[in-house]
Design an enzyme around this catalytic site. Structure first.
Site, PDB file in Angstrom:
ATOM      1  N   ASN A   1       5.237   5.080   8.939  1.00 37.85           N
ATOM      2  CA  ASN A   1       5.966   3.930   9.463  1.00 37.85           C
ATOM      3  C   ASN A   1       5.758   2.690   8.587  1.00 37.85           C
ATOM      4  O   ASN A   1       6.542   1.736   8.651  1.00 37.85           O
ATOM      5  CB  ASN A   1       5.521   3.582  10.877  1.00 37.85           C
ATOM      6  CG  ASN A   1       6.266   4.343  11.955  1.00 37.85           C
ATOM      7  OD1 ASN A   1       5.694   5.162  12.662  1.00 37.85           O
ATOM      8  ND2 ASN A   1       7.568   4.071  12.080  1.00 37.85           N
ATOM      9  N   SER A   2       4.684   2.689   7.814  1.00 35.66           N
ATOM     10  CA  SER A   2       4.356   1.514   7.019  1.00 35.66           C
ATOM     11  C   SER A   2       5.533   1.078   6.150  1.00 35.66           C
ATOM     12  O   SER A   2       6.137   1.891   5.449  1.00 35.66           O
ATOM     13  CB  SER A   2       3.153   1.803   6.122  1.00 35.66           C
ATOM     14  OG  SER A   2       1.987   1.970   6.872  1.00 35.66           O
TER      15      SER A   2
ATOM     16  N   LEU B   1      -9.932 -22.143  -4.733  1.00 37.59           N
ATOM     17  CA  LEU B   1     -10.940 -23.181  -4.533  1.00 37.59           C
ATOM     18  C   LEU B   1     -12.303 -22.757  -5.061  1.00 37.59           C
ATOM     19  O   LEU B   1     -13.002 -23.531  -5.710  1.00 37.59           O
ATOM     20  CB  LEU B   1     -11.039 -23.529  -3.035  1.00 37.59           C
ATOM     21  CG  LEU B   1     -11.903 -24.722  -2.665  1.00 37.59           C
ATOM     22  CD1 LEU B   1     -11.416 -25.992  -3.354  1.00 37.59           C
ATOM     23  CD2 LEU B   1     -11.897 -24.918  -1.142  1.00 37.59           C
ATOM     24  N   GLY B   2     -12.689 -21.523  -4.787  1.00 38.78           N
ATOM     25  CA  GLY B   2     -13.962 -21.023  -5.280  1.00 38.78           C
ATOM     26  C   GLY B   2     -15.122 -21.259  -4.334  1.00 38.78           C
ATOM     27  O   GLY B   2     -16.205 -21.663  -4.776  1.00 38.78           O
ATOM     28  N   VAL B   3     -14.897 -20.974  -3.054  1.00 40.98           N
ATOM     29  CA  VAL B   3     -15.968 -21.138  -2.067  1.00 40.98           C
ATOM     30  C   VAL B   3     -16.023 -19.903  -1.173  1.00 40.98           C
ATOM     31  O   VAL B   3     -15.054 -19.154  -1.060  1.00 40.98           O
ATOM     32  CB  VAL B   3     -15.749 -22.387  -1.183  1.00 40.98           C
ATOM     33  CG1 VAL B   3     -15.760 -23.651  -2.017  1.00 40.98           C
ATOM     34  CG2 VAL B   3     -14.442 -22.275  -0.379  1.00 40.98           C
TER      35      VAL B   3
ATOM     36  N   ASP C   1       0.019  -7.509   1.314  1.00 38.27           N
ATOM     37  CA  ASP C   1       0.515  -6.152   1.537  1.00 38.27           C
ATOM     38  C   ASP C   1       2.043  -6.109   1.580  1.00 38.27           C
ATOM     39  O   ASP C   1       2.643  -5.401   2.376  1.00 38.27           O
ATOM     40  CB  ASP C   1      -0.064  -5.556   2.827  1.00 38.27           C
ATOM     41  CG  ASP C   1       0.084  -4.033   2.874  1.00 38.27           C
ATOM     42  OD1 ASP C   1       0.260  -3.421   1.805  1.00 38.27           O
ATOM     43  OD2 ASP C   1       0.031  -3.458   3.978  1.00 38.27           O
TER      44      ASP C   1
ATOM     45  N   HIS D   1       0.813  -1.219   0.000  1.00 40.42           N
ATOM     46  CA  HIS D   1       0.000   0.000   0.000  1.00 40.42           C
ATOM     47  C   HIS D   1       0.847   1.271   0.000  1.00 40.42           C
ATOM     48  O   HIS D   1       0.340   2.350  -0.281  1.00 40.42           O
ATOM     49  CB  HIS D   1      -0.984   0.000   1.180  1.00 40.42           C
ATOM     50  CG  HIS D   1      -0.373   0.287   2.518  1.00 40.42           C
ATOM     51  ND1 HIS D   1      -0.048  -0.690   3.424  1.00 40.42           N
ATOM     52  CD2 HIS D   1      -0.043   1.456   3.115  1.00 40.42           C
ATOM     53  CE1 HIS D   1       0.452  -0.142   4.518  1.00 40.42           C
ATOM     54  NE2 HIS D   1       0.462   1.172   4.355  1.00 40.42           N
TER      55      HIS D   1
END
Length: 350
Positions: A227-228, A283-285, A157, A127
């Site tokens: 700080n990120s 997986l698709g759930v 991230d 980010h």
């Protein structure tokens, strides 16, 4: 019959030493060695790790829609006609739509990072560099270098940028899995653009589930905007995490900060350096946590696992026969305690 109070020599010695320490505390005469056991000195760690921590500045060109630009010009002309002061505009500011390459409004950002290799690979948060048209890395020796984005992974991230330099100082990577709750840690970064700011605290919790892909390290180290991307360092001078976010109700530090475990971050960074992106299983759930009521209804001994709420049409899950209402308790032999575990374990499958 009179009662005689006696202290054996060992007891008397302990009592006297305790009394002496109390007096020395009151007089401010506690030896430095005794004080150091209570409050750590981070100055040596700062000298060791600090040179490998960098400031990251970004700039993103903001495109002004053509209609909005024309409206702004009309408003300015209206103000001028009635003698209302108009703020000075930059010469060469774009008229009409779009933004030229070397001019126009910019959205600027600031963050932190740390050097992984002597040839200029820098680890930071995704980010921090997301959407940036320009990334500038400032070293502790005040050199400013343009950085190239190698890759950024939004789900974890984590991002890697590269600067053209050699013989750079590097951090020592530690084992985030071996870190313990209660141990001292230190952060170095650029909160609000204040470069090389050092703060310290303790690890408050591990494996904290915040809804992100990765479970995070929770600390009480003061972390603020800027700080990120900076390192979380243990008392051995090893980086064990990337400071990434805070819990706040007002946008500022409130005593709860989170860091990405370095073990996970390095795995992501290695993939970014190898191919510029991270490949994950799918997986698709849509999973959900199993409540106590659900566990009792289906005969589970405890509320453990993930219940499937829905299945994406045409997904690997549907093709494998997974249906809504199914309960997943293991993936590849690993226990699934909650829905977040299912997402992480599936994502780790190549």
């Amino acid at each position: 019959m009179p009662v005689e109070n006696r202290l054996i020599p060992a007891q008397a010695s302990r009592l006297l030493s305790g009394t002496t320490l109390a007096l020395m505390l009151a007089l401010g005469q506690v030896p430095a060695s005794a004080q150091s056991r209570e409050l750590p000195d981070f100055s040596e760690l700062v000298d060791r790790v600090g040179p490998a921590v960098v400031n990251i500045r970004t700039a993103e060109k903001v495109k002004v829609p053509e209609g909005q630009a024309e409206l702004n010009e009309q408003m300015q002309e209206f103000f001028r006609r009635f003698g209302i002061p108009v703020p000075n505009q930059r010469r060469g500011a774009p008229r009409g739509g779009g933004t030229p390459d070397d001019d126009g409004p910019l959205r600027r950002g600031v963050g932190s990072g740390f050097i992984l290799s002597a040839d200029g690979y820098v680890l930071t948060n995704a980010h921090v560099v997301q959407g940036a048209d320009e990334v500038i890395v400032t070293l502790t020796d005040k050199r400013e270098l343009k950085a190239k984005l190698i890759g950024a992974d939004q789900r974890s991230d984590v991002a890697v940028v590269k600067i053209e330099a050699t013989a750079l100082p590097v951090v020592k990577v530690g084992d985030s899995n071996a870190s313990k709750v209660g141990e001292w840690v230190m952060a170095i970064g650029s909160p609000f653009g204040l470069e090389n700011t050092v703060t310290a605290g303790i690890i408050s919790a591990k494996q904290r589930d915040t809804g992100d892909l990765l479970p995070l390290i929770q600390t009480d180290v003061a972390i603020n905007p800027g700080n990120s991307g900076g390192p979380l360092v243990n008392m051995r001078g090893e980086v064990i995490g990337i400071n990434s976010q805070i819990y706040s109700q007002n946008g500022g530090y409130m005593g709860i900060s989170f860091a990405i475990p370095i073990a996970d971050a390095i795995r992501v960074a290695d993939e970014l350096r190898a191919g510029g992106r991270v490949v994950r299983g799918y997986l698709g759930v849509l999973p959900d946590d199993i409540t106590k009521e659900i566990a009792e209804a289906i005969g589970l001994g405890k509320a453990q696992g993930a219940v499937i709420r829905s299945v994406v049409a045409g997904s690997p899950a549907e093709k494998a026969g997974v249906e809504g209402g199914d309960v997943v308790t293991h993936v590849d032999g690993k226990v699934v305690d909650k829905a977040a575990d299912l997402r992480r374990l599936v994502a780790s499958v190549k």
